[in-house]
Design a protein around this motif. Structure first.
Motif, PDB file in Angstrom:
ATOM      1  N   SER A   1       0.830  -1.213   0.000  1.00  0.00           N
ATOM      2  CA  SER A   1       0.000   0.000   0.000  1.00  0.00           C
ATOM      3  C   SER A   1       0.858   1.255   0.000  1.00  0.00           C
ATOM      4  O   SER A   1       0.593   2.208  -0.727  1.00  0.00           O
ATOM      5  CB  SER A   1      -0.928   0.011   1.217  1.00  0.00           C
ATOM      6  OG  SER A   1      -1.787  -1.089   1.188  1.00  0.00           O
TER       7      SER A   1
ATOM      8  N   LEU B   1       2.410   1.662  -3.414  1.00  0.00           N
ATOM      9  CA  LEU B   1       1.415   2.116  -4.375  1.00  0.00           C
ATOM     10  C   LEU B   1       1.138   3.607  -4.215  1.00  0.00           C
ATOM     11  O   LEU B   1       1.070   4.342  -5.206  1.00  0.00           O
ATOM     12  CB  LEU B   1       0.122   1.318  -4.225  1.00  0.00           C
ATOM     13  CG  LEU B   1      -0.997   1.663  -5.203  1.00  0.00           C
ATOM     14  CD1 LEU B   1      -0.539   1.414  -6.639  1.00  0.00           C
ATOM     15  CD2 LEU B   1      -2.244   0.868  -4.888  1.00  0.00           C
ATOM     16  N   ILE B   2       1.034   4.070  -2.995  1.00  0.00           N
ATOM     17  CA  ILE B   2       0.821   5.496  -2.748  1.00  0.00           C
ATOM     18  C   ILE B   2       2.003   6.309  -3.264  1.00  0.00           C
ATOM     19  O   ILE B   2       1.828   7.340  -3.920  1.00  0.00           O
ATOM     20  CB  ILE B   2       0.563   5.755  -1.248  1.00  0.00           C
ATOM     21  CG1 ILE B   2      -0.805   5.193  -0.858  1.00  0.00           C
ATOM     22  CG2 ILE B   2       0.652   7.247  -0.924  1.00  0.00           C
ATOM     23  CD1 ILE B   2      -1.061   5.164   0.633  1.00  0.00           C
TER      24      ILE B   2
ATOM     25  N   PHE C   1       4.098   5.457  -5.638  1.00  0.00           N
ATOM     26  CA  PHE C   1       4.071   5.383  -7.092  1.00  0.00           C
ATOM     27  C   PHE C   1       3.064   6.379  -7.662  1.00  0.00           C
ATOM     28  O   PHE C   1       3.352   7.083  -8.627  1.00  0.00           O
ATOM     29  CB  PHE C   1       3.743   3.958  -7.542  1.00  0.00           C
ATOM     30  CG  PHE C   1       3.541   3.846  -9.029  1.00  0.00           C
ATOM     31  CD1 PHE C   1       4.627   3.866  -9.905  1.00  0.00           C
ATOM     32  CD2 PHE C   1       2.265   3.733  -9.562  1.00  0.00           C
ATOM     33  CE1 PHE C   1       4.441   3.783 -11.271  1.00  0.00           C
ATOM     34  CE2 PHE C   1       2.071   3.653 -10.930  1.00  0.00           C
ATOM     35  CZ  PHE C   1       3.158   3.668 -11.781  1.00  0.00           C
ATOM     36  N   LEU C   2       1.871   6.430  -7.085  1.00  0.00           N
ATOM     37  CA  LEU C   2       0.850   7.351  -7.569  1.00  0.00           C
ATOM     38  C   LEU C   2       1.284   8.807  -7.396  1.00  0.00           C
ATOM     39  O   LEU C   2       1.105   9.629  -8.295  1.00  0.00           O
ATOM     40  CB  LEU C   2      -0.476   7.098  -6.867  1.00  0.00           C
ATOM     41  CG  LEU C   2      -1.170   5.782  -7.224  1.00  0.00           C
ATOM     42  CD1 LEU C   2      -2.401   5.562  -6.359  1.00  0.00           C
ATOM     43  CD2 LEU C   2      -1.537   5.741  -8.686  1.00  0.00           C
ATOM     44  N   LEU C   3       1.861   9.138  -6.247  1.00  0.00           N
ATOM     45  CA  LEU C   3       2.366  10.500  -6.039  1.00  0.00           C
ATOM     46  C   LEU C   3       3.476  10.834  -7.036  1.00  0.00           C
ATOM     47  O   LEU C   3       3.535  11.938  -7.578  1.00  0.00           O
ATOM     48  CB  LEU C   3       2.867  10.679  -4.611  1.00  0.00           C
ATOM     49  CG  LEU C   3       1.789  10.738  -3.519  1.00  0.00           C
ATOM     50  CD1 LEU C   3       2.436  10.759  -2.139  1.00  0.00           C
ATOM     51  CD2 LEU C   3       0.908  11.945  -3.711  1.00  0.00           C
TER      52      LEU C   3
ATOM     53  N   SER D   1       3.903   9.514 -10.050  1.00  0.00           N
ATOM     54  CA  SER D   1       3.374   9.661 -11.414  1.00  0.00           C
ATOM     55  C   SER D   1       2.643  10.990 -11.581  1.00  0.00           C
ATOM     56  O   SER D   1       2.740  11.615 -12.635  1.00  0.00           O
ATOM     57  CB  SER D   1       2.462   8.483 -11.765  1.00  0.00           C
ATOM     58  OG  SER D   1       1.312   8.500 -10.953  1.00  0.00           O
ATOM     59  N   VAL D   2       1.935  11.448 -10.561  1.00  0.00           N
ATOM     60  CA  VAL D   2       1.273  12.751 -10.638  1.00  0.00           C
ATOM     61  C   VAL D   2       2.315  13.867 -10.708  1.00  0.00           C
ATOM     62  O   VAL D   2       2.181  14.810 -11.492  1.00  0.00           O
ATOM     63  CB  VAL D   2       0.318  12.953  -9.439  1.00  0.00           C
ATOM     64  CG1 VAL D   2      -0.163  14.388  -9.355  1.00  0.00           C
ATOM     65  CG2 VAL D   2      -0.857  12.001  -9.547  1.00  0.00           C
TER      66      VAL D   2
END
Length: 169
Positions: free
Chosen positions: A14, A17-18, A20-22, A24-25
């Motif tokens: 988790s 994943l967080i 990675f998302l930050l 990519s943004v």
């Protein structure tokens, strides 16, 4: 307190994943080739475009060797000039503004796409290849006639461009 091994794995996944998302943004916001509408261009009075030397006569003009500037005005429900005629094998910078409401400026089949805001000058540079005809569409809802707001960008040979006067007509 004891944490089960599966819970540790899910917790680690988790967090990754967080992150990675930050990431990519963040990359999407500052990555190469991504830019907002530039504020380096001087603003224009959308109600007095006929008094602005750049937009009083929408046109395409040569500004260097194989470099051209296209001054385009979007208004309900069309683009000026129409068609926009540019020479092949050149670099064209489109300077686009709106006379009334927010419009879109998308050259169909290419990655040339920008929002056109009244009072602002959107700048987008493209490189042309072989002669071709492209559709020009408004991709921002601009009113009841939005569905008919379209135009053409004609990429023509250098000789044909010069014989047309180079003004897009």
């Amino acid at each position: 307190m004891h944490i089960h091994a599966y819970e540790k794995i899910w917790l680690a996944a988790s967090v990754l994943l967080i992150l990675f998302l930050l990431g990519s943004v963040t990359y999407g916001a500052v990555g190469p080739g991504v830019a907002m509408v530039s504020d380096t261009e001087p603003t224009v009075d959308a109600g007095a475009l006929d008094e602005d030397e750049r937009f009083s006569e929408p046109r395409v003009e040569q500004v260097g060797e194989d470099e051209y500037a296209a001054y385009v005005v979007a208004r309900q429900f069309g683009f000026q000039p129409d068609p926009i005629v540019v020479p092949a094998n050149s670099t064209v910078t489109f300077y686009v503004t709106s006379a009334d409401v927010i419009h879109g400026f998308e050259v169909a089949g290419t990655n040339a796409n920008t929002m056109v805001v009244p009072g602002e000058v959107s700048e987008i540079t493209v490189e042309t290849d072989q002669p071709a005809e492209y559709g020009l569409i408004c991709n921002e809802y601009c009113g009841a006639g939005h569905h008919v707001m379209e135009g053409k960008v004609n990429v023509v040979s250098q000789a044909e461009f010069e014989s047309s006067g180079g003004d897009g007509e």
